[in-house]
Write an enzyme that holds these catalytic residues in place. Structure first.
Site, mmCIF file in Angstrom:
data_model
loop_
_atom_site.group_PDB
_atom_site.id
_atom_site.type_symbol
_atom_site.label_atom_id
_atom_site.label_comp_id
_atom_site.label_asym_id
_atom_site.label_seq_id
_atom_site.Cartn_x
_atom_site.Cartn_y
_atom_site.Cartn_z
ATOM 1 N N LYS A 53 40.243 41.694 50.684
ATOM 2 C CA LYS A 53 41.075 41.230 49.567
ATOM 3 C C LYS A 53 41.879 42.399 49.004
ATOM 4 O O LYS A 53 43.066 42.263 48.711
ATOM 5 C CB LYS A 53 40.190 40.600 48.477
ATOM 6 C CG LYS A 53 39.654 39.238 48.883
ATOM 7 C CD LYS A 53 38.571 38.708 47.964
ATOM 8 C CE LYS A 53 37.991 37.419 48.574
ATOM 9 N NZ LYS A 53 36.798 36.931 47.892
ATOM 10 N N GLN A 97 33.109 38.139 42.892
ATOM 11 C CA GLN A 97 32.752 37.863 44.291
ATOM 12 C C GLN A 97 31.407 37.133 44.345
ATOM 13 O O GLN A 97 30.417 37.602 43.784
ATOM 14 C CB GLN A 97 32.692 39.180 45.088
ATOM 15 C CG GLN A 97 32.398 39.001 46.562
ATOM 16 C CD GLN A 97 33.499 38.230 47.312
ATOM 17 O OE1 GLN A 97 34.684 38.406 47.044
ATOM 18 N NE2 GLN A 97 33.099 37.351 48.214
ATOM 19 N N ASP A 120 40.030 32.131 41.106
ATOM 20 C CA ASP A 120 39.192 31.353 42.019
ATOM 21 C C ASP A 120 39.113 29.885 41.596
ATOM 22 O O ASP A 120 38.551 29.062 42.317
ATOM 23 C CB ASP A 120 37.765 31.936 42.036
ATOM 24 C CG ASP A 120 37.371 32.454 43.404
ATOM 25 O OD1 ASP A 120 38.135 32.238 44.370
ATOM 26 O OD2 ASP A 120 36.288 33.064 43.518
#
Ligand code: NDP
Length: 284
Positions: A53, A97, A120
């Site tokens: 990422k 994460q 997200d």
């Protein structure tokens, strides 16, 4: 049979984004896009994902930050880090994460992320917006699936879509996105009976289970579109949830693993960072 090339499509999305970012910088030299990833513990797969990422950010001109915390950190310390980032005007996107090491209350922590920085799409606010028809930031993997289908002009309206998997990260938001596209959607899960009979009727099958090569050729109709979201590390390398060799002989379109949905997820994360920036700075 046509391979749905996630790598190439992701590259296209990233190139477009890179151009937009460069143009914005040209128009306003103070313009900067930034994404911060919070990594808790030392899960090797998570470390790889986070590195990917961060590398992807650099390639399109997004500034990235990494907050790395030991697995022994307290829940409150993670929340404090999130609050700091929420209040930092230079941060556009915050990504926690997942999975967190055992023992943490993931949803409690996630919901401390400002919804406008929730790249997200996992806060209750962003989930609610998606299901309420007011989408702002939707989860990256489902968005990636929709983007690749669009790239190949695959018609969704009126199509029978059968999805296997109903997680909040993948299955549920994907259900909503398919519904928005006017598909007729059936969601299957671990308690579904006669899975094969259901999948055989699908024009489009998606699978996000985490079970290597679970979807076999006898489960799909001739000419079906098959989207494999699963990522499984096996002794024989990285495998999807689809038995690719046999299913690809029946499918009209199919995503490979690797090189299918995986790269799309990262591309959509980058594009969500721009959406987050605009939400905060343009509309608030
Ligand atoms: P979860 O474990 O959260 O969800 C798995 C889903 O599969 C559940 O809904 C579960 O049903 C269902 N399931 C389990 N066993 C069966 C079965 N035998 N038959 C039918 N359904 C079953 O996983 P995620 O959604 O987070 O991830 C799924 C896969 O996708 C993993 O391989 C993961 O690595 C991959 N993934 C890939 C991403 C990418 O970028 N390509 C991003 C995110 C995930 P129930 O709800 O009843 O338990």
């Amino acid at each position: 049979m046509i391979i749905l090339d996630g790598k190439a499509t992701a590259q296209k999305v990233k190139s477009e984004l890179k151009e937009i970012i460069a143009k914005r910088k040209e128009e306003d030299p103070s313009f900067n896009l930034s994404l911060t990833v919070i990594l808790v513990g030392e899960n090797p797969a998570s470390q790889v994902y986070v590195n990917n990422k961060i590398k992807a950010c650099a390639k399109v001109g997004i500034t990235s930050g990494l907050v790395s915390l030991p697995a022994t950190v307290s829940e409150q310390e993670i929340i404090d880090e999130i609050e700091k980032l929420n209040n930092d005007d230079s941060v556009d996107g915050i990504l926690l994460q997942l999975p967190l090491p055992k023992g943490f209350n993931e949803s409690k922590i996630i919901n401390h992320i400002s919804p406008l920085k929730d790249v997200d799409g996992l806060t209750y606010i962003q989930q609610g917006r998606l299901y309420g028809g007011k989408k702002q930031l939707a989860p990256c993997t489902p968005m990636g699936v929709m983007r690749i289908l669009k790239e190949y002009n695959i018609e969704l309206e009126g199509k029978n879509v059968v999805m296997i998997g109903r997680s909040i990260l993948v299955g549920k938001p994907l259900f909503e996105l398919f519904l928005d596209a006017n598909a007729t959607v059936t969601v299957c899960h671990s308690r579904t009976k006669n899975l094969k009979e259901i999948t055989q009727k699908a024009n489009i099958v998606t699978i996000a289970v985490g079970s290597p090569e679970m979807l076999t050729a006898d489960m799909v109709a001739d000419g079906a579109v098959v989207i494999d979201i699963g990522i499984n590390r096996t002794e024989n390398g990285l495998k999807g949830d689809v038995a690719f060799d046999e299913v690809s002989k029946k499918a009209s379109y199919i995503t490979p693993v690797p090189g299918g949905v995986g790269p799309m997820t990262i591309a959509m994360l980058l594009s969500n960072t721009l959406i987050a920036h605009d939400l905060r700075t343009k509309n608030g």
